[in-house]
Motif scaffolding. Structure first.
Motif, PDB file in Angstrom:
ATOM      1  N   ILE A  49       0.051  10.108   3.751  1.00 41.15           N
ATOM      2  CA  ILE A  49       0.726   9.688   2.523  1.00 41.15           C
ATOM      3  C   ILE A  49      -0.246   9.815   1.355  1.00 41.15           C
ATOM      4  N   SER A  50       0.142  10.592   0.343  1.00 39.41           N
ATOM      5  CA  SER A  50      -0.771  10.824  -0.782  1.00 39.41           C
ATOM      6  C   SER A  50      -0.145  10.513  -2.140  1.00 39.41           C
ATOM      7  N   GLU A  51       1.192  10.462  -2.217  1.00 39.09           N
ATOM      8  CA  GLU A  51       1.859  10.225  -3.499  1.00 39.09           C
ATOM      9  C   GLU A  51       2.830   9.070  -3.370  1.00 39.09           C
ATOM     10  N   LEU A  52       2.744   8.140  -4.326  1.00 42.12           N
ATOM     11  CA  LEU A  52       3.655   6.993  -4.344  1.00 42.12           C
ATOM     12  C   LEU A  52       4.190   6.773  -5.751  1.00 42.12           C
ATOM     13  N   GLN A  53       5.446   6.395  -5.853  1.00 41.07           N
ATOM     14  CA  GLN A  53       6.058   6.048  -7.130  1.00 41.07           C
ATOM     15  C   GLN A  53       6.881   4.782  -6.954  1.00 41.07           C
ATOM     16  N   GLY A  54       6.658   3.814  -7.840  1.00 39.94           N
ATOM     17  CA  GLY A  54       7.359   2.541  -7.759  1.00 39.94           C
ATOM     18  C   GLY A  54       6.714   1.553  -6.812  1.00 39.94           C
ATOM     19  N   ASN A  55       5.513   1.852  -6.332  1.00 41.86           N
ATOM     20  CA  ASN A  55       4.844   0.957  -5.387  1.00 41.86           C
ATOM     21  C   ASN A  55       4.218  -0.226  -6.103  1.00 41.86           C
ATOM     22  N   ARG A  56       4.078  -1.329  -5.389  1.00 41.09           N
ATOM     23  CA  ARG A  56       3.466  -2.545  -5.920  1.00 41.09           C
ATOM     24  C   ARG A  56       2.076  -2.775  -5.341  1.00 41.09           C
ATOM     25  N   THR A  57       1.801  -2.131  -4.234  1.00 42.22           N
ATOM     26  CA  THR A  57       0.499  -2.276  -3.577  1.00 42.22           C
ATOM     27  C   THR A  57      -0.045  -0.883  -3.239  1.00 42.22           C
ATOM     28  N   THR A  58      -1.239  -0.850  -2.673  1.00 43.46           N
ATOM     29  CA  THR A  58      -1.822   0.417  -2.220  1.00 43.46           C
ATOM     30  C   THR A  58      -1.831   0.494  -0.691  1.00 43.46           C
ATOM     31  N   SER A  59      -0.991  -0.317  -0.056  1.00 43.61           N
ATOM     32  CA  SER A  59      -1.037  -0.399   1.413  1.00 43.61           C
ATOM     33  C   SER A  59      -0.672   0.924   2.086  1.00 43.61           C
ATOM     34  N   LEU A  60       0.149   1.748   1.428  1.00 46.49           N
ATOM     35  CA  LEU A  60       0.575   3.015   2.026  1.00 46.49           C
ATOM     36  C   LEU A  60      -0.307   4.188   1.616  1.00 46.49           C
ATOM     37  N   HIS A  95       6.417   0.948  15.979  1.00 48.74           N
ATOM     38  CA  HIS A  95       6.052   0.036  14.887  1.00 48.74           C
ATOM     39  C   HIS A  95       4.545  -0.029  14.642  1.00 48.74           C
ATOM     40  N   GLU A  96       3.877   1.136  14.721  1.00 47.65           N
ATOM     41  CA  GLU A  96       2.441   1.159  14.473  1.00 47.65           C
ATOM     42  C   GLU A  96       2.071   0.808  13.031  1.00 47.65           C
ATOM     43  N   TYR A  97       2.992   1.000  12.094  1.00 45.49           N
ATOM     44  CA  TYR A  97       2.656   0.875  10.674  1.00 45.49           C
ATOM     45  C   TYR A  97       3.324  -0.337  10.010  1.00 45.49           C
ATOM     46  N   ASP A  98       3.715  -1.310  10.827  1.00 43.08           N
ATOM     47  CA  ASP A  98       4.439  -2.473  10.300  1.00 43.08           C
ATOM     48  C   ASP A  98       3.645  -3.238   9.243  1.00 43.08           C
ATOM     49  N   VAL A  99       2.340  -3.338   9.422  1.00 43.37           N
ATOM     50  CA  VAL A  99       1.534  -4.128   8.476  1.00 43.37           C
ATOM     51  C   VAL A  99       1.582  -3.495   7.086  1.00 43.37           C
ATOM     52  N   ALA A 100       1.367  -2.195   7.014  1.00 42.99           N
ATOM     53  CA  ALA A 100       1.380  -1.510   5.725  1.00 42.99           C
ATOM     54  C   ALA A 100       2.766  -1.540   5.099  1.00 42.99           C
ATOM     55  N   VAL A 101       3.796  -1.346   5.918  1.00 39.27           N
ATOM     56  CA  VAL A 101       5.180  -1.357   5.418  1.00 39.27           C
ATOM     57  C   VAL A 101       5.553  -2.746   4.910  1.00 39.27           C
ATOM     58  N   ALA A 102       5.189  -3.776   5.650  1.00 43.69           N
ATOM     59  CA  ALA A 102       5.514  -5.145   5.246  1.00 43.69           C
ATOM     60  C   ALA A 102       4.779  -5.532   3.968  1.00 43.69           C
TER      61      ALA A 102
END
Length: 290
Positions: A49-60, A95-102
């Motif tokens: 994952i390299s591009e995000l729009q509308g995100n509130r955190t940098t978890s992804l 569900h390996e990525y649950d922490v980042a998604v949550a």
């Protein structure tokens, strides 16, 4: 004399600008508050994952998603769209990525693969922070955004392959400049089909550099005015220079044969030429063609 193909749309291209454009189109078409994306890296199907729009955190940001894992990994493995209404409780994904998604508060999420020639090249995601169905219109709009990016990648691949033909061969190698001229003609024919204005301008800039690699592009003799051709006149001459007939040039450029003839006549008049090959030679001398 050589043009380095990595200077423009070559292997150094990162794809991030295309991802940003695709995410912007996805959010505009769907109204989804959050969108993110990544390209598949070389190797065993790992998406980052390299591009995000509308995100509130940098978890992804920078998250590495492996083929078959999570929603995006499933989309990579199956080469088809996947979505869930409530990520945290879904039994359809691992569900390996649950922490980042949550951490980002994601509930409903859609993952659409970008597939070029049967190879998954990236994934576009759209998400809600509420557990509600995304709906057919949202899925359809996301698919359209992915297809737009697929077309962009096809064009870039084609342009990169054409530019590879301009890599210099040892001095005096037979046909070296003919390959440059063939690539120039193909790029001129390709550029008008490109919807992305930045990519189209990039290809035309490369065409301008190709026109100079064989020694063209120098200033005309003192007192002789520089010839200026329109883009379409140059496109037609570039096709003619590869040996294309008016009919073939029309097919390559998406024009009618009568229109090609009109552009060719106009270019000949400006160049003071009395035939198509005389016009090509004059254009080369003027630095308009390689």
């Amino acid at each position: 004399m050589a043009l380095d193909p990595s200077d423009s749309v070559g292997p150094a291209w990162s794809g991030r600008a295309d991802l940003r454009g695709a995410l912007h189109r996805l959010r505009r078409a769907t109204g989804l508050p959050l969108a993110f994306a990544g390209l598949v890296e070389p190797g065993p199907g790992q998406l980052r994952i390299s591009e995000l729009q509308g995100n509130r955190t940098t978890s992804l940001q920078g998250l590495a998603v492996h083929s078959g894992s999570g929603l995006g990994g499933k989309a990579v493995a199956l080469a088809r769209p996947c979505w869930v209404t409530d990520y945290s409780t879904s039994r359809r994904i691992s569900h390996e990525y649950d922490v980042a998604v949550a951490a980002e508060g994601i509930r409903s999420v859609l993952a659409v693969p970008v597939v070029v020639r049967r190879q998954v090249r990236g994934v576009l995601y759209g998400a809600l922070r509420a557990a509600q169905p995304l709906g057919d219109r949202t899925v359809s709009a996301a698919l359209d955004a992915a297809r737009d990016m697929e077309q962009t990648l096809v064009v870039r691949d084609e342009a990169r392959n054409l530019l590879a033909a301009t890599v210099p061969t040892p001095e005096g190698a037979a046909g070296a400049w003919e390959e440059v001229r063939e690539a120039h003609g193909a790029l001129r024919a390709l550029a008008p089909r490109v919807d992305d204005p930045e990519l189209r301008a990039e290809l035309l800039r490369v065409c301008g550099r190709l026109a100079g690699v064989t020694g063209g592009g120098s200033a005309p003799p003192e007192g002789v005015p520089r010839v200026v051709l329109t883009a379409r006149e140059t496109d037609v001459l570039a096709c003619v220079a590869t040996g294309a007939s008016n009919r073939v040039a029309a097919e390559r450029l998406g024009l009618r044969p009568e229109t090609v003839k009109a552009y060719l006549r106009s270019a000949m008049r400006k160049l003071g030429a009395h035939g198509r090959w005389e016009a090509v030679v004059a254009a080369r001398r003027a630095g308009l063609l390689p």
